[in-house]
Design a protein around this motif. Structure first.
Motif, PDB file in Angstrom:
ATOM      1  N   HIS A   7      14.576  12.128  -3.964  1.00  0.00           N
ATOM      2  CA  HIS A   7      13.461  11.645  -2.415  1.00  0.00           C
ATOM      3  C   HIS A   7      13.036  13.211  -2.158  1.00  0.00           C
ATOM      4  O   HIS A   7      12.600  13.717  -3.045  1.00  0.00           O
ATOM      5  CB  HIS A   7      14.701  12.086  -1.626  1.00  0.00           C
ATOM      6  CG  HIS A   7      15.034  10.687  -1.373  1.00  0.00           C
ATOM      7  ND1 HIS A   7      14.792   9.672  -0.732  1.00  0.00           N
ATOM      8  CD2 HIS A   7      16.973  10.342  -1.853  1.00  0.00           C
ATOM      9  CE1 HIS A   7      15.921   8.636  -0.076  1.00  0.00           C
ATOM     10  NE2 HIS A   7      17.343   9.520  -1.097  1.00  0.00           N
ATOM     11  N   LEU A   8      11.667  13.083  -1.392  1.00  0.00           N
ATOM     12  CA  LEU A   8      10.841  13.922  -1.456  1.00  0.00           C
ATOM     13  C   LEU A   8      11.073  14.634  -0.002  1.00  0.00           C
ATOM     14  O   LEU A   8      10.446  15.194   0.900  1.00  0.00           O
ATOM     15  CB  LEU A   8       9.499  13.395  -1.166  1.00  0.00           C
ATOM     16  CG  LEU A   8       8.907  12.446  -3.002  1.00  0.00           C
ATOM     17  CD1 LEU A   8       7.412  12.096  -2.149  1.00  0.00           C
ATOM     18  CD2 LEU A   8       8.624  14.037  -3.389  1.00  0.00           C
ATOM     19  N   GLU A   9      11.741  13.437   0.139  1.00  0.00           N
ATOM     20  CA  GLU A   9      12.581  13.751   2.076  1.00  0.00           C
ATOM     21  C   GLU A   9      11.844  15.947   2.604  1.00  0.00           C
ATOM     22  O   GLU A   9      12.604  15.991   4.263  1.00  0.00           O
ATOM     23  CB  GLU A   9      14.123  13.813   2.353  1.00  0.00           C
ATOM     24  CG  GLU A   9      15.085  13.900   3.239  1.00  0.00           C
ATOM     25  CD  GLU A   9      16.292  13.234   3.616  1.00  0.00           C
ATOM     26  OE1 GLU A   9      16.623  13.621   4.412  1.00  0.00           O
ATOM     27  OE2 GLU A   9      16.607  12.984   2.499  1.00  0.00           O
ATOM     28  N   TYR A  10      12.642  16.954   1.623  1.00  0.00           N
ATOM     29  CA  TYR A  10      12.658  18.037   2.377  1.00  0.00           C
ATOM     30  C   TYR A  10      11.790  18.926   2.141  1.00  0.00           C
ATOM     31  O   TYR A  10      11.269  20.023   2.093  1.00  0.00           O
ATOM     32  CB  TYR A  10      13.826  18.479   1.671  1.00  0.00           C
ATOM     33  CG  TYR A  10      15.162  18.565   1.503  1.00  0.00           C
ATOM     34  CD1 TYR A  10      15.053  17.829   2.856  1.00  0.00           C
ATOM     35  CD2 TYR A  10      16.190  18.199   0.859  1.00  0.00           C
ATOM     36  CE1 TYR A  10      17.103  17.167   3.036  1.00  0.00           C
ATOM     37  CE2 TYR A  10      17.462  17.940   0.956  1.00  0.00           C
ATOM     38  CZ  TYR A  10      17.653  17.143   2.602  1.00  0.00           C
ATOM     39  OH  TYR A  10      18.952  16.859   2.906  1.00  0.00           O
ATOM     40  N   ASP A  37      10.890   8.183  -0.392  1.00  0.00           N
ATOM     41  CA  ASP A  37      12.038   8.134   0.749  1.00  0.00           C
ATOM     42  C   ASP A  37      12.778   7.827   2.271  1.00  0.00           C
ATOM     43  O   ASP A  37      12.008   6.464   1.749  1.00  0.00           O
ATOM     44  CB  ASP A  37      10.323   9.372   1.742  1.00  0.00           C
ATOM     45  CG  ASP A  37      11.002  10.821   1.266  1.00  0.00           C
ATOM     46  OD1 ASP A  37      11.850  11.071   0.424  1.00  0.00           O
ATOM     47  OD2 ASP A  37       9.822  10.981   1.806  1.00  0.00           O
ATOM     48  N   HIS A  38      13.033   7.814   2.606  1.00  0.00           N
ATOM     49  CA  HIS A  38      14.810   7.563   3.426  1.00  0.00           C
ATOM     50  C   HIS A  38      13.321   6.746   3.943  1.00  0.00           C
ATOM     51  O   HIS A  38      12.408   7.413   5.033  1.00  0.00           O
ATOM     52  CB  HIS A  38      15.686   8.068   4.088  1.00  0.00           C
ATOM     53  CG  HIS A  38      16.789   8.906   3.247  1.00  0.00           C
ATOM     54  ND1 HIS A  38      17.823   7.492   3.257  1.00  0.00           N
ATOM     55  CD2 HIS A  38      17.006   9.410   2.685  1.00  0.00           C
ATOM     56  CE1 HIS A  38      18.427   8.610   1.879  1.00  0.00           C
ATOM     57  NE2 HIS A  38      17.940   9.955   1.884  1.00  0.00           N
ATOM     58  N   ASP A 241      19.702  11.163  -6.873  1.00  0.00           N
ATOM     59  CA  ASP A 241      19.545  11.004  -5.624  1.00  0.00           C
ATOM     60  C   ASP A 241      18.837  12.304  -5.461  1.00  0.00           C
ATOM     61  O   ASP A 241      19.843  12.912  -4.295  1.00  0.00           O
ATOM     62  CB  ASP A 241      20.807  10.590  -5.231  1.00  0.00           C
ATOM     63  CG  ASP A 241      20.955   9.980  -4.206  1.00  0.00           C
ATOM     64  OD1 ASP A 241      19.879  10.484  -3.485  1.00  0.00           O
ATOM     65  OD2 ASP A 241      21.757   9.862  -3.400  1.00  0.00           O
ATOM     66  N   ALA A 242      17.955  13.261  -6.470  1.00  0.00           N
ATOM     67  CA  ALA A 242      17.760  13.761  -5.995  1.00  0.00           C
ATOM     68  C   ALA A 242      16.787  14.219  -4.736  1.00  0.00           C
ATOM     69  O   ALA A 242      15.962  12.952  -4.647  1.00  0.00           O
ATOM     70  CB  ALA A 242      16.817  14.488  -7.173  1.00  0.00           C
TER      71      ALA A 242
END
Length: 263
Positions: A7-10, A37-38, A241-242
């Motif tokens: 994920h690029l989430e943060y 991404d979520h 799940d990074a």
């Protein structure tokens, strides 16, 4: 080796940040990565989370940083640019979609407007309660019967697979993350899941996220579930799940031989 879930989430949706994930993947000796991404990052999916807002703590979480802050078009444009670059590694992109059965029609209509390399389906809540947050113990685990939670979780997973919306099932047994377990035998459930995955041509992840993100004893799938998936010859994919570049490829080498014993 493939890391099929990161994920690029943060971080920001920009080329420099994506390249940090790619460089870490190359350093770890990976041949392919899947970036996703979520759906809670994208404004297009805001309606499917409304059922979580009945609890103040979940409502506050949904109003937090990096929720519904970007458009899908921005993400797709960025990833198409990345795919045109000579990065030295295969890069694919898609979404981790929170499957909510009440919104299946909405999801189908929304997703049909776009073309992704893959779509990962995930169950993150049970009847409107998130099961994988720090506050989940009070809202869910310490309030409801564990057997009931597990049965509802796998009912939802079965519905997800049968929807034919997804090419990949996210972390099939992540419901174990806080070490709550049912008293009934899960093997029949696992056999049914394996049969459904094959019938609907959905890959199962051997996802290492619970191990290093939640300190769970299993490095990936439980041995029992993995053995049953292999027995049924379910198509598998390894996944870290990074959520940060430095976590790309985490423990992929360690679970790879168990996931693909014939290779």
């Amino acid at each position: 080796m493939i890391d099929g879930h990161m994920h690029l989430e943060y971080g920001p949706l920009d080329k420099e940040y994506v390249l940090e994930f790619i460089e870490e993947a190359k350093r770890k000796g990976l041949s392919e990565i899947q970036i996703l991404d979520h759906t809670h990052r994208f404004v297009e999916f805001k309606p499917i989370y409304e059922n979580l807002r009945k609890y103040e703590v979940q409502d506050k979480w949904l109003d937090g940083k990096l929720k519904f802050c970007n458009s899908l078009d921005k993400f797709i444009s960025l990833m198409e640019e990345i795919k045109k670059m000579d990065t030295g590694i295969s890069v694919k992109y898609g979404l981790e979609v929170c499957y909510v059965p009440e919104y299946e029609k909405f999801l189908r209509e929304t997703l049909s407007k776009y073309s992704f390399d893959f779509l990962v389906g995930a169950i993150h809540s049970v009847d409107g309660v998130l099961y994988d947050m720090a506050f989940s113990k009070e809202l869910l685990w310490d309030k409801y019967d564990v057997n009931h939670i597990y049965k509802r979780y796998y009912d939802l997973v079965f519905d997800l697979v049968k929807s034919n919306l997804f090419t990949q099932l996210a972390h099939p047994d992540t419901i174990k993350l806080f070490n709550y377990y049912p008293t009934y035998d899960l093997k029949p459930t696992y056999h049914e899941l394996a049969e459904l995955l094959n019938e609907h041509h959905v890959k199962a992840e051997n996802n290492t996220g619970c191990y290093y993100r939640y300190d769970h004893k299993d490095m990936g799938l439980s041995d029992e579930l993995l053995d049953i998936l292999l027995e049924h010859k379910v198509e598998m994919i390894t996944a870290s799940d990074a959520h940060k570049p430095e976590h790309v490829g985490s423990y992929i080498k360690e679970v790879y031989s168990k996931t693909f014993p014939a290779q």
